[in-house]
Design an enzyme around this catalytic site. Structure first.
Site, mmCIF file in Angstrom:
data_model
loop_
_atom_site.group_PDB
_atom_site.id
_atom_site.type_symbol
_atom_site.label_atom_id
_atom_site.label_comp_id
_atom_site.label_asym_id
_atom_site.label_seq_id
_atom_site.Cartn_x
_atom_site.Cartn_y
_atom_site.Cartn_z
ATOM 1 C CG ASN A 83 -6.589 -39.328 22.745
ATOM 2 O OD1 ASN A 83 -7.604 -38.772 23.142
ATOM 3 N ND2 ASN A 83 -5.567 -39.600 23.536
ATOM 4 C CG HIS A 113 -6.345 -29.728 -3.176
ATOM 5 N ND1 HIS A 113 -7.664 -29.815 -3.537
ATOM 6 C CD2 HIS A 113 -6.315 -29.760 -1.820
ATOM 7 C CE1 HIS A 113 -8.415 -29.883 -2.456
ATOM 8 N NE2 HIS A 113 -7.619 -29.859 -1.399
ATOM 9 N N GLY A 140 0.727 -37.198 19.794
ATOM 10 C CA GLY A 140 -0.235 -36.147 19.489
ATOM 11 C C GLY A 140 0.217 -35.245 18.356
ATOM 12 C CB THR A 163 7.007 -35.930 3.915
ATOM 13 O OG1 THR A 163 8.385 -36.130 4.254
ATOM 14 C CG2 THR A 163 6.488 -34.691 4.626
ATOM 15 C CE LYS A 164 11.172 -37.752 0.756
ATOM 16 N NZ LYS A 164 12.443 -37.434 0.274
#
Length: 196
Positions: A83, A113, A140, A163-164
């Site tokens: 989308n 980073h 979304g 995150t996992k």
């Protein structure tokens, strides 16, 4: 070893390297050209996707405004819908499985980073691959971070930050994203019977 080779192999690389800069310029030209196409220009869209991505399946539909970093680390399998407003910073491999739906404003970020401030100021970066399984639905504004794998048939709820790793056949939501429950036969409706 070049900075591109370091990037490809998951090593720390110099994000300010000129070759990487030039590769980003090529990708920007391609995705900007894609974003200017009309819905009925399917042949042109297919041609641009083949130039931009590492691999592109059949029946892939990407709404504008799509953006990526290099493109050449992205594989999209068959029957994928992406989308509006998707961003993929593909400094590592990104694979999107077949029959997957990505809601608006998805962010797929395999990049990190350097944590050390001095290294970061000098352009230190590294990436870890992101794998999205088959038949996945990302609501979304979902963001997926470096090194994550999402299993087949899974749903990630709107606004989640993943995150996992998330296993197959579950609904997961939140920040950080966590499994809420399994998807079972109780989730079936009579939709498919109505279509017969």
């Amino acid at each position: 070893m070049t900075e591109w080779e370091k990037l490809q192999n998951g090593f720390v690389y110099n994000d300010f390297d000129d070759d990487l800069f030039q590769r980003r310029v090529v990708a920007k030209k391609l995705f900007r050209a894609y974003n200017k196409t009309e819905d009925d220009e399917t042949d042109l869209r297919q041609e641009l996707m083949q130039k931009l991505f590492k691999n592109i399946g059949k029946n892939v539909w990407i709404e504008p405004d799509f953006r990526c970093e290099f493109g050449k680390n992205i594989t999209i399998e068959d029957n994928v819908y992406i989308n509006f407003g998707c961003v993929i910073l593909d400094c590592a491999e990104v694979r999107i499985g077949a029959n997957t739906l990505l809601g608006p404003n998805i962010g797929i970020y395999p990049v990190n980073h350097s944590i050390d401030a001095e290294e970061r100021i000098q352009g230190g970066c590294c990436g870890k691959p992101i794998y999205i399984g088959k038949n996945v639905w990302l609501g979304g504004d979902v963001k997926i971070l470096a090194g994550v794998t999402i299993g087949d048939n899974t749903i990630i709820g709107t606004g989640s930050i993943v995150t996992k790793d998330i296993p197959s056949n579950v609904i997961a939501v939140g920040n950080p994203c966590k499994v809420v429950r399994q998807i079972t036969d109780k989730d079936k409706t009579d939709y498919l019977q109505q279509r017969k």
